[in-house]
Design an enzyme around this catalytic site. Structure first.
Site, short mmCIF file in Angstrom:
data_model
loop_
_atom_site.label_atom_id
_atom_site.label_comp_id
_atom_site.label_asym_id
_atom_site.label_seq_id
_atom_site.Cartn_x
_atom_site.Cartn_y
_atom_site.Cartn_z
N LYS A 1 40.39 30.87 56.20
CA LYS A 1 39.68 30.59 54.99
C LYS A 1 40.83 29.68 53.86
O LYS A 1 40.30 28.62 53.48
CB LYS A 1 39.25 31.80 54.21
CG LYS A 1 38.37 31.62 52.95
CD LYS A 1 37.81 32.94 52.75
CE LYS A 1 38.42 34.14 52.12
NZ LYS A 1 38.45 33.70 50.54
N SER A 2 41.81 30.37 53.73
CA SER A 2 42.66 29.50 52.64
C SER A 2 43.13 28.25 53.02
O SER A 2 43.19 27.28 52.28
CB SER A 2 44.09 30.57 52.72
OG SER A 2 43.85 31.67 52.06
N ARG B 1 42.24 24.15 51.42
CA ARG B 1 43.14 23.29 51.03
C ARG B 1 43.13 21.96 51.75
O ARG B 1 43.16 20.87 51.38
CB ARG B 1 44.50 23.82 51.60
CG ARG B 1 44.88 24.79 50.22
CD ARG B 1 45.81 25.77 50.79
NE ARG B 1 46.19 26.87 49.79
CZ ARG B 1 45.97 27.92 49.37
NH1 ARG B 1 44.74 28.36 49.83
NH2 ARG B 1 46.50 28.72 48.49
N GLY C 1 37.06 32.31 44.37
CA GLY C 1 37.96 32.34 43.58
C GLY C 1 38.98 31.08 43.86
O GLY C 1 39.30 30.40 43.13
N ARG D 1 35.64 36.94 36.97
CA ARG D 1 37.11 37.00 37.32
C ARG D 1 37.93 36.07 36.36
O ARG D 1 37.35 34.94 35.80
CB ARG D 1 37.19 36.57 38.83
CG ARG D 1 36.48 37.35 39.69
CD ARG D 1 36.67 37.05 41.01
NE ARG D 1 37.78 36.93 41.58
CZ ARG D 1 38.37 36.69 42.85
NH1 ARG D 1 37.33 36.10 43.72
NH2 ARG D 1 39.61 36.50 42.91
N ASP E 1 45.04 40.94 50.54
CA ASP E 1 43.66 40.99 51.15
C ASP E 1 43.46 42.12 52.19
O ASP E 1 42.24 42.26 52.53
CB ASP E 1 43.62 39.61 51.74
CG ASP E 1 43.34 38.63 50.70
OD1 ASP E 1 43.01 38.91 49.45
OD2 ASP E 1 43.50 37.40 51.06
N LYS F 1 39.78 41.30 41.85
CA LYS F 1 39.27 40.33 43.23
C LYS F 1 37.64 40.45 43.04
O LYS F 1 37.03 40.77 42.26
CB LYS F 1 39.76 41.06 44.47
CG LYS F 1 41.36 41.07 44.70
CD LYS F 1 41.57 39.39 44.96
CE LYS F 1 43.19 39.47 44.92
NZ LYS F 1 43.73 37.92 45.01
N ARG G 1 35.34 41.96 51.68
CA ARG G 1 36.26 42.87 52.50
C ARG G 1 35.90 44.29 52.34
O ARG G 1 36.61 45.02 53.28
CB ARG G 1 37.68 42.30 51.96
CG ARG G 1 38.06 40.87 52.16
CD ARG G 1 39.60 40.82 52.04
NE ARG G 1 39.84 39.26 51.75
CZ ARG G 1 39.86 38.22 52.81
NH1 ARG G 1 39.71 38.97 53.92
NH2 ARG G 1 40.18 37.16 52.44
C1 S3P Z 1 44.31 33.06 48.51
C2 S3P Z 1 45.06 33.60 47.48
C3 S3P Z 1 44.98 35.03 47.15
C4 S3P Z 1 43.71 35.75 48.00
C5 S3P Z 1 42.55 34.88 48.25
C6 S3P Z 1 42.84 33.80 48.60
C7 S3P Z 1 44.43 31.75 48.61
O1 S3P Z 1 44.44 35.17 45.83
O2 S3P Z 1 43.62 37.00 47.45
O3 S3P Z 1 41.55 35.68 49.14
O4 S3P Z 1 43.63 30.99 49.56
O5 S3P Z 1 45.20 31.02 47.85
P1 S3P Z 1 45.45 34.98 44.51
O6 S3P Z 1 46.09 33.74 44.69
O7 S3P Z 1 44.68 35.11 43.50
O8 S3P Z 1 46.03 36.41 44.73
#
Ligand code: S3P
Length: 433
Positions: free
Chosen positions: A21-22, A26, A99, A127, A319, A346, A392
């Site tokens: 996902k991250s 990007r 987020g 949030r 996470d 979260k 989650r």
């Molecule tokens: C993420 C960073 C984390 C994580 C989120 C994904 C990201 O959040 O909890 O699920 O993709 O950069 P934070 O950077 O706010 O801790």
């Protein structure tokens, strides 16, 4: 929709996880502001990454899907608009539950000279956003928010100036927001973080041709340099794999093989932590794609000691803590989590929602402002789980249900689609009863 889960005897078989996902967010964001085409294979299928694509489309980015040449899979194809090439949207942008979408995209919007409004679902609107408003304001954007902190955000973009910024919280989302804004700013932007967080942005920036320099805990980008569209493949999501690894570790006879999982060292604290508790985990077929490490994971069941999570480890496991808390109840010595106050902001207050649901299942635990202490060797009983719409929490307690006595009903289980739409199908495939 509610979902009923029956206890299991062991976990066995093999599976391939959805794209990380991250990393998917990007690649989509960088592809949108690059020159030329970006083709992304194994783009994360969950609702969160769809939110990023939906917002980008609203900002005038052409995005399509096509069959990947030699693979069975589809790829997401993004026609890059170039730096500052996004178009303002009359309608508010909707980041849904994500987020990452709101925080990282706001970094890009801050550097475009139009006004934007971005909001999200009920959970996202609770949030904190001050953490991105502060650095972006220093860079020259004007951002207003409900109570100065919560979405909807109204962003008056500007010609930004590069800054040196030390993050007050360890957050990869905030770090990435400032670095993305830095791409559109005059001069250099340097971000320093208090603890190491996931570095997918830094790796992707280099891959897309940005001028980026990395120090121990700081990264500098040079603004105004065009990026080049890329052909990239997203590795499987280790945070999704975590649910299956922990499920396997509940049973002595488990034998599970996970293919093509992202093994970026800023994400693999989970594997070290589980191994430290006595888990048998082997990594195989290691390779690299677009600067990200990838490999297979083979895990077999066996008794686990307990463990402690604090400080830097809490940030690295942020996470995975809900499912580790579940696993903690089944270890020899239990689990103590401290320094994880970020869990409270979260998708739900995960300290409260983990504690409430473990207690519903009959476990005893102690709650702290920044964590939990959970004794080991605690029997769990099937019951009704309140997921609070948090993906989650849904998945962590589906794992708990496998070790429980009697059946478990998970309320609002559809929330799993935020990151892992096929989670329950895959779980049923590998759970033996
Ligand atoms: C993420 C960073 C984390 C994580 C989120 C994904 C990201 O959040 O909890 O699920 O993709 O950069 P934070 O950077 O706010 O801790």
């Amino acid at each position: 929709m509610d979902r009923i889960i029956q206890p299991a005897r062991r976990i066995s078989g093999g599976l391939r996880l959805p794209g990380d996902k991250s990393i998917s967010h990007r690649y989509a964001l960088l592809g949108a502001i690059a020159e030329g085409e970006t083709a992304i294979r194994n783009y994360a299928p969950g609702a969160d990454c769809a939110s990023t694509l939906r917002c980008l489309r609203q900002l005038g980015v052409q995005i399509s899907t096509r069959k990947a040449a030699e693979a069975q899979s589809e790829e997401v194809v993004i026609a890059g608009c170039g730096l500052q090439g996004l178009h303002g949207s009359q309608e508010a942008l909707d980041a849904g539950n994500s987020g990452s979408t709101i925080r990282m995209l706001t970094g890009l919007l801050a550097g475009h000279s139009f006004r934007s409004v971005i909001t999200g679902d009920e959970s996202l609107r609770r949030r904190p956003m001050k953490r991105i408003i502060e650095p972006l304001t220093r860079m020259g954007a004007a951002i207003s928010a409900r109570d100065g902190n919560f979405p909807p955000l109204e962003i008056e973009g500007a010609r930004l100036k590069g800054v040196e910024y030390s993050l007050p919280v360890a957050s990869a989302q905030v770090k990435s927001c400032v670095l993305l804004a830095g791409l559109l700013a005059n001069g250099k932007t340097r971000v320093t973080e208090p603890l190491q967080t996931r570095d997918h942005t830094e790796i992707a920036l280099a891959q897309f041709g940005a001028e980026v320099e990395r120090g121990r805990r700081s990264t500098t980008v040079c603004g105004g340099k065009p990026l080049q569209g890329q052909k990239v493949t997203v590795p499987g999501d280790l945070s999704s794999a975590a649910f299956f690894l922990c499920a396997a570790l509940l049973f002595p006879d488990s034998d599970l093989y996970l293919q093509d999982v992202g093994l970026n060292p800023t994400r693999t604290a989970l594997l070290d932590f589980l191994s430290g508790m006595g888990a048998q985990i082997k990594l195989l077929n290691l390779g690299e794609t677009a600067g990200e490490l990838v490999g297979d994971i083979h895990v077999t069941g066996g008794a686990l000691r307990g463990g402690e999570i604090d400080g830097e480890l809490a940030a690295a496991l942020i996470d995975e803590i809900p499912v580790l808390a579940v696993l903690g109840t089944q270890t020899q010595d239990g689990l103590v989590v401290r320094g994880a106050e970020e869990l409270r902001v979260k998708e739900s207050d995960r300290i409260a929602t983990v504690a409430e649901n473990l207690e519903r299942m009959g476990a005893e635990l102690e709650v702290f402002p920044d964590g939990l202490a959970i004794a080991g060797k605690q029997p769990l009983t099937g019951t009704e789980i309140e997921s609070y719409g948090d993906h989650r929490i849904v998945m962590a307690f589906a794992v708990a249900a496998l070790a429980a006595k009697g059946e478990t009903r998970i309320k609002n289980s559809d929330a799993a689609t935020v990151s892992f739409p096929t989670f329950f199908e895959e779980l049923e495939r590998v759970a033996e009863r």
